[in-house]
Motif scaffolding. Structure first.
Motif, PDB file in Angstrom:
ATOM      1  N   ASN A 129      34.370   3.841  12.836  1.00 49.68           N
ATOM      2  CA  ASN A 129      33.185   4.516  11.613  1.00 49.68           C
ATOM      3  C   ASN A 129      31.978   5.510  12.701  1.00 49.68           C
ATOM      4  N   PHE A 130      33.057   5.836  14.031  1.00 51.15           N
ATOM      5  CA  PHE A 130      32.896   7.080  15.022  1.00 51.15           C
ATOM      6  C   PHE A 130      34.028   8.198  14.687  1.00 51.15           C
ATOM      7  N   MET A 131      35.173   8.232  14.587  1.00 44.36           N
ATOM      8  CA  MET A 131      35.965   9.309  13.844  1.00 44.36           C
ATOM      9  C   MET A 131      36.417   9.794  13.070  1.00 44.36           C
ATOM     10  N   PRO A 132      35.282   9.937  12.053  1.00 42.70           N
ATOM     11  CA  PRO A 132      34.934  11.320  11.712  1.00 42.70           C
ATOM     12  C   PRO A 132      34.409  12.036  12.060  1.00 42.70           C
ATOM     13  N   LEU A 133      32.830  11.869  12.523  1.00 41.15           N
ATOM     14  CA  LEU A 133      31.967  12.459  13.234  1.00 41.15           C
ATOM     15  C   LEU A 133      32.586  13.231  14.748  1.00 41.15           C
ATOM     16  N   ILE A 134      34.149  12.992  15.329  1.00 40.36           N
ATOM     17  CA  ILE A 134      34.119  13.378  15.628  1.00 40.36           C
ATOM     18  C   ILE A 134      35.529  14.690  15.154  1.00 40.36           C
ATOM     19  N   GLN A 135      36.027  13.705  14.618  1.00 41.45           N
ATOM     20  CA  GLN A 135      37.088  15.262  13.181  1.00 41.45           C
ATOM     21  C   GLN A 135      35.951  16.341  12.817  1.00 41.45           C
ATOM     22  N   PHE A 136      34.722  15.490  12.161  1.00 38.80           N
ATOM     23  CA  PHE A 136      34.052  16.690  11.332  1.00 38.80           C
ATOM     24  C   PHE A 136      34.004  17.572  13.014  1.00 38.80           C
ATOM     25  N   GLU A 138      35.078  18.967  15.132  1.00 40.90           N
ATOM     26  CA  GLU A 138      36.175  19.726  15.478  1.00 40.90           C
ATOM     27  C   GLU A 138      36.477  20.409  14.103  1.00 40.90           C
ATOM     28  N   GLU A 139      36.456  20.419  13.488  1.00 42.39           N
ATOM     29  CA  GLU A 139      36.879  21.524  12.029  1.00 42.39           C
ATOM     30  C   GLU A 139      35.711  22.447  12.010  1.00 42.39           C
ATOM     31  N   ALA A 140      34.062  21.909  12.788  1.00 42.19           N
ATOM     32  CA  ALA A 140      33.160  22.403  12.435  1.00 42.19           C
ATOM     33  C   ALA A 140      33.685  24.184  13.511  1.00 42.19           C
ATOM     34  N   VAL A 141      33.981  23.051  15.235  1.00 44.01           N
ATOM     35  CA  VAL A 141      34.470  24.155  15.597  1.00 44.01           C
ATOM     36  C   VAL A 141      34.920  25.289  15.649  1.00 44.01           C
ATOM     37  N   ALA A 142      36.575  24.598  15.313  1.00 43.45           N
ATOM     38  CA  ALA A 142      37.595  25.569  14.605  1.00 43.45           C
ATOM     39  C   ALA A 142      37.358  26.618  13.979  1.00 43.45           C
ATOM     40  N   HIS A 156      31.873  16.575  23.421  1.00 41.70           N
ATOM     41  CA  HIS A 156      30.942  16.770  23.983  1.00 41.70           C
ATOM     42  C   HIS A 156      29.519  16.492  23.120  1.00 41.70           C
ATOM     43  N   LEU A 157      29.656  17.175  21.848  1.00 35.43           N
ATOM     44  CA  LEU A 157      29.097  17.278  21.199  1.00 35.43           C
ATOM     45  C   LEU A 157      29.094  16.729  20.092  1.00 35.43           C
ATOM     46  N   ALA A 158      29.643  15.880  19.669  1.00 32.39           N
ATOM     47  CA  ALA A 158      29.766  14.397  18.954  1.00 32.39           C
ATOM     48  C   ALA A 158      28.999  13.602  19.559  1.00 32.39           C
ATOM     49  N   LEU A 159      29.648  13.431  20.958  1.00 38.79           N
ATOM     50  CA  LEU A 159      28.475  12.468  21.671  1.00 38.79           C
ATOM     51  C   LEU A 159      26.909  12.548  21.341  1.00 38.79           C
ATOM     52  N   PHE A 160      27.237  13.166  21.892  1.00 35.62           N
ATOM     53  CA  PHE A 160      25.679  13.800  21.701  1.00 35.62           C
ATOM     54  C   PHE A 160      24.981  14.382  20.720  1.00 35.62           C
ATOM     55  N   PHE A 161      25.275  14.230  19.731  1.00 37.64           N
ATOM     56  CA  PHE A 161      25.220  13.892  18.017  1.00 37.64           C
ATOM     57  C   PHE A 161      25.297  12.216  18.012  1.00 37.64           C
ATOM     58  N   TRP A 162      26.041  11.570  18.433  1.00 35.37           N
ATOM     59  CA  TRP A 162      26.088  10.209  18.481  1.00 35.37           C
ATOM     60  C   TRP A 162      25.141   9.576  19.057  1.00 35.37           C
ATOM     61  N   PHE A 163      24.749   9.911  19.998  1.00 34.54           N
ATOM     62  CA  PHE A 163      23.604   9.393  21.259  1.00 34.54           C
ATOM     63  C   PHE A 163      22.103   9.518  20.825  1.00 34.54           C
ATOM     64  N   SER A 164      22.371  10.713  19.622  1.00 36.48           N
ATOM     65  CA  SER A 164      20.562  10.611  19.263  1.00 36.48           C
ATOM     66  C   SER A 164      20.457   9.660  17.902  1.00 36.48           C
ATOM     67  N   VAL A 165      21.382  10.065  17.487  1.00 41.46           N
ATOM     68  CA  VAL A 165      20.921   9.335  15.839  1.00 41.46           C
ATOM     69  C   VAL A 165      20.994   7.771  16.460  1.00 41.46           C
ATOM     70  N   HIS A 166      22.040   7.587  17.117  1.00 39.27           N
ATOM     71  CA  HIS A 166      22.327   5.810  17.452  1.00 39.27           C
ATOM     72  C   HIS A 166      20.540   5.320  18.618  1.00 39.27           C
TER      73      HIS A 166
END
Lengths: 213, 213
Positions: A129-136, A138-142, A156-166
DNA sequence: TCTGTAGAGTGAACAACGTTTACTAATATA
DNA sequence: TATATTAGTAAACGTTGTTCACTCTACAGA
């Protein structure tokens, strides 16, 4: 004998019927209303009979939890291609929060203490449930759509995003019952503000190659 | 009669003794171990006697919750003046997370469903546990130490900060029991990264005039 | 088809929970 | 000292999740 024996089929049908009743109680009366006796009466069984189908209450709840995750992911709208990246992220956040708003009992269940929780960071990072967000991310950064400051990673950015939404979802469900949209609106603006600080301002579209979280 | 009657003093002493026992159970055996019978036995009372001192279990828990907030706020270290703003914010976050780490049971209690929760956004904004953070952010923005993008307010940044800290603490307590510092380290880095995007890069110190959250 | 056995289903009970009630004993007040 | 208040209790009520000993049914092998 390619199809299971009729006994097994009936057994499975009853199992699903019990789960359906539990789901109905959850959505109509709330998490605290799910009791083995209450549930047994709803499916015209004796309380003890439920233990022929499940090892206990926790297994029933665990099934509903998986249902909730599936429901949330399948309610993800297909994003039209050519959407600006920050709009994509905003919709992802909104979808998550909307799920919590529409099915607060499902969300409370998902967040309720379970025995199936990962015990360390590595497991968490590989949570489906979390891995796709990291992947997304990473792709955006790449692709250059998101610029990350030196010394930091897409994680780091994925974590922030997840924190906020959660945090927004949890607060909405637990504390902000009687509130207008002010809380959600302001919170989403906060996310938008932070994301905007990292998104390279190109109206050019970005489309993830992986499936979205 | 300036001091209360001896009966009242004894009554109050017993009340505090009961609360102390409840606190001990919470810290030693966990939140789920606090039961009226368990507690009564620990203070050599009958279970029914507790109802002469408290209206019920919820009132006892509510007292412990207030204890937890007080303990967290009094454990705030005095920040030396002349500290860079992002260092101040980072320490505030760390203090909050450290509290959740040191007293996970206290934190779980604070976050457990209570009857005293604000029902709308306005009440939440005036919560004594959240208001200082808004005040701090507003002062930092007013002083120019933090720059907020146009269209946004200090409240947005305060919300983001609160979201992150809250989410990290909750995750640490509920899911990341067996994990090394990797999760906390990475999470704090994420906060740092985002904060750095808004803090005007001046090594010049910033000192809040209000009391810190 | 008959029979034996696996298993679906049950009533009753167990242990624990928060809480209430009717009562006694000790204390404070007059 | 007499009385009224109140601390304290044993027992019960109504929940909860779960287990146990027991039926009775349905299916498999002879």
């Amino acid at each position: 004998m390619q199809t299971p024996a009729p006994g097994k089929r009936r057994y499975e049908k009853n199992r699903q019927q019990i789960l359906a009743a539990a789901r109905a109680i959850l959505l109509e009366e709330g998490l605290q209303a799910i009791s083995m006796r209450n549930l047994a009466e709803k499916v015209d069984y004796s309380p003890a009979a439920l233990y022929k189908y499940f090892s206990g209450k926790e297994e029933i709840l665990e099934n509903l939890r998986q249902e909730a995750w599936a429901l949330m992911h399948e309610s993800e709208p297909g994003l039209p291609p050519g959407l600006p990246l920050q709009e994509v992220l905003l919709r992802m956040a909104r979808n998550y929060i909307d799920f919590a708003t529409r099915y607060p009992q499902y969300y409370l269940l998902v967040m309720s203490p379970s025995d199936n929780i990962p015990g360390n960071f590595e497991e968490f990072l590989q949570d489906p449930n979390f891995m796709p967000l990291i992947q997304f991310t990473e792709e955006a950064v790449a692709s250059g759509a998101i610029r990350i400051p030196q010394g930091y990673t897409p994680l780091h950015l994925a974590l922030f995003f997840w924190f906020s939404v959660h945090a927004i979802s949890t607060l909405k469900v637990t504390m902000m019952n009687n509130c207008q949209d002010a809380f959600e609106t302001t919170s989403l603006e906060a996310i938008q503000m932070v994301m905007a600080a990292f998104i390279k301002e190109t109206p050019a579209s970005f489309q993830s190659k992986g499936k979205r979280p």
